[in-house]
Design an enzyme around this catalytic site. Sequence first.
Site, PDB file in Angstrom:
ATOM      1  N   ARG A   1      14.192   3.606   5.054  1.00 38.67           N
ATOM      2  CA  ARG A   1      14.502   3.620   3.630  1.00 38.67           C
ATOM      3  C   ARG A   1      14.752   5.061   3.154  1.00 38.67           C
ATOM      4  NH1 ARG A   1      10.579   3.099   0.956  1.00 38.67           N
ATOM      5  NH2 ARG A   1       8.969   2.778   2.502  1.00 38.67           N
TER       6      ARG A   1
ATOM      7  N   TYR B   1      20.364  -0.307   7.051  1.00 34.00           N
ATOM      8  CA  TYR B   1      19.013  -0.441   7.604  1.00 34.00           C
ATOM      9  C   TYR B   1      18.011  -1.095   6.653  1.00 34.00           C
ATOM     10  CZ  TYR B   1      15.479   0.459  11.093  1.00 34.00           C
ATOM     11  OH  TYR B   1      14.540   0.286  12.084  1.00 34.00           O
TER      12      TYR B   1
ATOM     13  N   LYS C   1      12.885  -5.414  -0.457  1.00 30.47           N
ATOM     14  CA  LYS C   1      12.286  -4.449  -1.377  1.00 30.47           C
ATOM     15  C   LYS C   1      13.034  -4.393  -2.713  1.00 30.47           C
ATOM     16  CE  LYS C   1       9.391  -3.847   1.723  1.00 30.47           C
ATOM     17  NZ  LYS C   1       8.444  -2.926   2.311  1.00 30.47           N
TER      18      LYS C   1
ATOM     19  N   HIS D   1       3.406  -5.293  -2.851  1.00 32.67           N
ATOM     20  CA  HIS D   1       3.645  -4.937  -1.445  1.00 32.67           C
ATOM     21  C   HIS D   1       2.393  -5.317  -0.656  1.00 32.67           C
ATOM     22  CE1 HIS D   1       4.850  -1.483   1.543  1.00 32.67           C
ATOM     23  NE2 HIS D   1       5.366  -2.636   1.909  1.00 32.67           N
TER      24      HIS D   1
ATOM     25  N   SER E   1       3.698   1.497   3.483  1.00 31.08           N
ATOM     26  CA  SER E   1       4.586   1.197   4.599  1.00 31.08           C
ATOM     27  C   SER E   1       4.021   1.732   5.909  1.00 31.08           C
ATOM     28  CB  SER E   1       5.959   1.815   4.342  1.00 31.08           C
ATOM     29  OG  SER E   1       6.467   1.316   3.118  1.00 31.08           O
TER      30      SER E   1
ATOM     31  N   CYS F   1       1.320   0.941   7.498  1.00 29.52           N
ATOM     32  CA  CYS F   1      -0.124   1.212   7.472  1.00 29.52           C
ATOM     33  C   CYS F   1      -0.954  -0.007   7.837  1.00 29.52           C
ATOM     34  CB  CYS F   1      -0.534   1.753   6.110  1.00 29.52           C
ATOM     35  SG  CYS F   1       0.034   3.432   5.845  1.00 29.52           S
TER      36      CYS F   1
ATOM     37  N   ASP G   1       4.237  -8.710   4.149  1.00 29.89           N
ATOM     38  CA  ASP G   1       4.828  -7.564   3.446  1.00 29.89           C
ATOM     39  C   ASP G   1       4.870  -7.710   1.927  1.00 29.89           C
ATOM     40  OD1 ASP G   1       6.053  -4.952   3.845  1.00 29.89           O
ATOM     41  OD2 ASP G   1       7.931  -5.840   3.159  1.00 29.89           O
TER      42      ASP G   1
ATOM     43  N   ARG H   1      12.157  -1.719  14.611  1.00 28.99           N
ATOM     44  CA  ARG H   1      11.608  -2.943  14.010  1.00 28.99           C
ATOM     45  C   ARG H   1      12.112  -4.202  14.703  1.00 28.99           C
ATOM     46  NH1 ARG H   1       8.674  -2.449   8.732  1.00 28.99           N
ATOM     47  NH2 ARG H   1       8.555  -0.202   8.427  1.00 28.99           N
TER      48      ARG H   1
HETATM   49  P1  GTP Z   1       5.673  -2.072   6.667  1.00 30.22           P
HETATM   50  O1  GTP Z   1       6.383  -3.193   7.364  1.00 30.22           O
HETATM   51  O2  GTP Z   1       6.358  -0.757   6.816  1.00 30.22           O
HETATM   52  O3  GTP Z   1       5.389  -2.362   5.224  1.00 30.22           O
HETATM   53  O4  GTP Z   1       4.298  -1.801   7.450  1.00 30.22           O
HETATM   54  P2  GTP Z   1       2.931  -2.568   7.731  1.00 30.22           P
HETATM   55  O5  GTP Z   1       1.950  -2.201   6.670  1.00 30.22           O
HETATM   56  O6  GTP Z   1       3.172  -4.013   7.982  1.00 30.22           O
HETATM   57  O7  GTP Z   1       2.416  -1.845   9.071  1.00 30.22           O
HETATM   58  P3  GTP Z   1       2.169  -2.401  10.539  1.00 30.22           P
HETATM   59  O8  GTP Z   1       1.128  -3.479  10.585  1.00 30.22           O
HETATM   60  O9  GTP Z   1       3.464  -2.713  11.146  1.00 30.22           O
HETATM   61  O10 GTP Z   1       1.522  -1.113  11.253  1.00 30.22           O
HETATM   62  C1  GTP Z   1       2.200   0.076  11.386  1.00 30.22           C
HETATM   63  C2  GTP Z   1       1.616   0.899  12.494  1.00 30.22           C
HETATM   64  O11 GTP Z   1       0.208   1.077  12.340  1.00 30.22           O
HETATM   65  C3  GTP Z   1       1.809   0.265  13.873  1.00 30.22           C
HETATM   66  O12 GTP Z   1       2.209   1.247  14.767  1.00 30.22           O
HETATM   67  C4  GTP Z   1       0.456  -0.275  14.204  1.00 30.22           C
HETATM   68  O13 GTP Z   1       0.233  -0.309  15.593  1.00 30.22           O
HETATM   69  C5  GTP Z   1      -0.495   0.689  13.493  1.00 30.22           C
HETATM   70  N1  GTP Z   1      -1.761   0.010  13.095  1.00 30.22           N
HETATM   71  C6  GTP Z   1      -1.882  -1.189  12.480  1.00 30.22           C
HETATM   72  N2  GTP Z   1      -3.181  -1.545  12.317  1.00 30.22           N
HETATM   73  C7  GTP Z   1      -3.915  -0.534  12.849  1.00 30.22           C
HETATM   74  C8  GTP Z   1      -5.336  -0.308  12.986  1.00 30.22           C
HETATM   75  O14 GTP Z   1      -6.186  -1.104  12.613  1.00 30.22           O
HETATM   76  N3  GTP Z   1      -5.705   0.862  13.580  1.00 30.22           N
HETATM   77  C9  GTP Z   1      -4.795   1.779  14.030  1.00 30.22           C
HETATM   78  N4  GTP Z   1      -5.241   2.887  14.596  1.00 30.22           N
HETATM   79  N5  GTP Z   1      -3.447   1.595  13.912  1.00 30.22           N
HETATM   80  C10 GTP Z   1      -3.014   0.461  13.330  1.00 30.22           C
HETATM   81  C1  SPV Z   2       8.523  -0.753   4.329  1.00 36.44           C
HETATM   82  O1  SPV Z   2       9.062   0.362   4.448  1.00 36.44           O
HETATM   83  O2  SPV Z   2       7.517  -0.937   3.598  1.00 36.44           O
HETATM   84  C2  SPV Z   2       9.039  -1.915   5.088  1.00 36.44           C
HETATM   85  C3  SPV Z   2      10.277  -1.740   5.841  1.00 36.44           C
HETATM   86  O3  SPV Z   2       8.453  -2.984   5.039  1.00 36.44           O
HETATM   87  S1  SPV Z   2      11.697  -1.868   4.828  1.00 36.44           S
HETATM   88  O4  SPV Z   2      12.050  -3.291   4.749  1.00 36.44           O
HETATM   89  O5  SPV Z   2      12.753  -1.105   5.483  1.00 36.44           O
HETATM   90  O6  SPV Z   2      11.415  -1.376   3.514  1.00 36.44           O
HETATM   91 MN    MN Z   3       6.741  -2.922   3.616  1.00 34.70          MN
END
Ligand code: GTP
Ligand code: SPV
Ligand code: MN
Length: 613
Positions: A91, A230, A239, A259, A281, A283, A306, A398
């Site tokens: 983004r 993207y 979003k 979110h 994002s 996290c 999400d 992704r």
């Molecule tokens: P968006 O799709 O961007 O909104 O992200 P999200 O909040 O869904 O994040 P996601 O669960 O994909 O995690 C992002 C990164 O954080 C990945 O590389 C995970 O492996 C890492 N991660 C997720 N949960 C944990 C955790 O409990 N501990 C650690 N150390 N890393 C984590």
């Molecule tokens: C984020 O950035 O929080 C995402 C990926 O979930 S995107 O759809 O590209 O915004």
């Molecule tokens: Mn997101």
Amino acid sequence: EAVRGTGHDSAFTGDAATYPAAVGVPAALAEWVATIAAHTRPDRVVWWTGTQTEVAALQDELVAEGKLIRLNPELRPDSFLARSNPDDVARVESRTFICSENPADAGPTNNWHEPAAMRAELSARFAGSMRGRTMFVVPFSMGPVGGPLSRVGVQLTDSGYATLSMTIMTRTGSAVLDEIERGADWVRAIHSVGAPLLPGEADVAWPCNPEKYIVQFPETREIWSFGSGYGGNALLAKKCFALRIASVQGRDEGWLAEHMLLMRLISPEGRAFHIAGAFPSACGKTNLAMLRPDLPGWRVETLGDDIAWLQPRQDGRLWAINPEAGFFGVAPGTNAKTNRAAIEMLAAHTIFTNVALTAEGDVWWEGLTDVPPAGITDWQGNPWDQSAGTPAAHPNARFTVAAEHCPTAAEKIGEAVPVDAILFGGRRASTVPLVTEARGWAHGVYLGATIASETTAAAEGTTGIVRRDPFAMLPFCGYHVADHWAHWLRIGEQLDPDLAPRMYRVNWFRRDAEGGFLWPGFTENARVLAWIAGRISGEAEANETAIGSVPLTADIAAEGLDADRLSRLLTVDPVEWRYEVEREAEFFGGVGNRLPVELSGQLAEARIRIARA
Ligand code: GTP
Ligand code: SPV
Ligand code: MN
């Protein structure tokens, strides 16, 4: 509330060419499509049906054009790899605009641009921008078609990749046109990669434009996106609509677009707890939503990873749906230990973007296996081995996959559930304990408003910098950030205090002196959820601290975690917190005079409590 999978239009069975006439296109929609087509001048206009036949044909076409690579069908059936332009990988927050009539309505955290001036700029950009390309008309529903919280929109796009992705992420098809015909308000979303083709000019694998615009007009519920193919820049239902535009609709109509992940946690006794979680994002939302608990008898059903739309109802509870139909999740870090459900889900029917390719025609990314297989091609298409010192997959690589393929998915992905707990997460190396419980709704809103997190690869720019990301909505709130907080406070007033969700601040990312994570995370996060469930059912105890209540160490003890680490995870250091509260004060000071008095009150109280600690 029916669940619709990907690529099925149950209401239409004919030939795609006869689609508009057969299903009947609402006049206002037909007129709008004609107007945009006359301006952007695509070679063809395709009314997207979402049928399996049409999906397969578009996949073939994109493979033939070199825009998708078909993965080895024996290893990864019905799956594809897309490689983006290296300058179009996330983004673009600096190019995202909220064009409200009044700049104060966009607030201090959004980029504002005067609407008429922005329209003139966009008009120049979009003039002829689709030449040589196909414009897809993609009607979509967020939430089950016709559902009580659902909303519809139409995306026009000159990207086949975006069209396939939208078909996975939303419910597309003629049932949406019926909703529009019946008079449902619909969001107009226009997307161009901004790379017109002259006659005879060769196309590239990932057309885009160095100059990007991600523009929301909140009053007219319109989205104009130019230059990027993207994720959140291009899949406008996500979003742009389901957060930026929907948050404004929710402000005006008394609901919330957030979110957030959404899950059902089931205890060994069979009691269900519905949990929503706002994390910035990259996290941890996807990982938590698909959690397979390491605790005997506990189970999680995934509802969303999400976005959640939340509505207070007559029964005094806060109800929520996931408006999406698929997952656009982070690949790096995903493996059989961290997220086994995702690994199973990705076995087929997935579009991968910017991951690495193996010699066998399968995918790989950092963290998938400890040792990368030999013969890897990196996300940019170059031969790669570990000595290169660069990642094989882009950190924001992704996967796009329909929710129906998730083994932990709830039976009805779009169903409304009553929320029992709300988590506010973030990435914080220090200061923030594993979990703290809010003292009540206003304190919970304060915890949401003061989320801070280290920046990630999900957006352009430097990673690892701590920034305030209130409600994990900094890049996504379509209106004034302080009005968002006021709206949360008003929603709370409509809830029965005994039935309102309890609120928690969590942090899986606190580090030890060597820089490693103190908490094992992933499946072990179930211990925190089980404690929260215990708090809701009145069974779990807590220790009060200056910033909220924390668990007893015995309640979260994970295997292999020594007593010292455990207590450090729960420590509230008064020195760190005096500093932190002053940073919160600075942030509140910057949002101006719309700061709700309840929150300045919470800040004052926090200062006193920390001073005494
Ligand atoms: P968006 O799709 O961007 O909104 O992200 P999200 O909040 O869904 O994040 P996601 O669960 O994909 O995690 C992002 C990164 O954080 C990945 O590389 C995970 O492996 C890492 N991660 C997720 N949960 C944990 C955790 O409990 N501990 C650690 N150390 N890393 C984590
Ligand atoms: C984020 O950035 O929080 C995402 C990926 O979930 S995107 O759809 O590209 O915004
Ligand atoms: Mn997101």
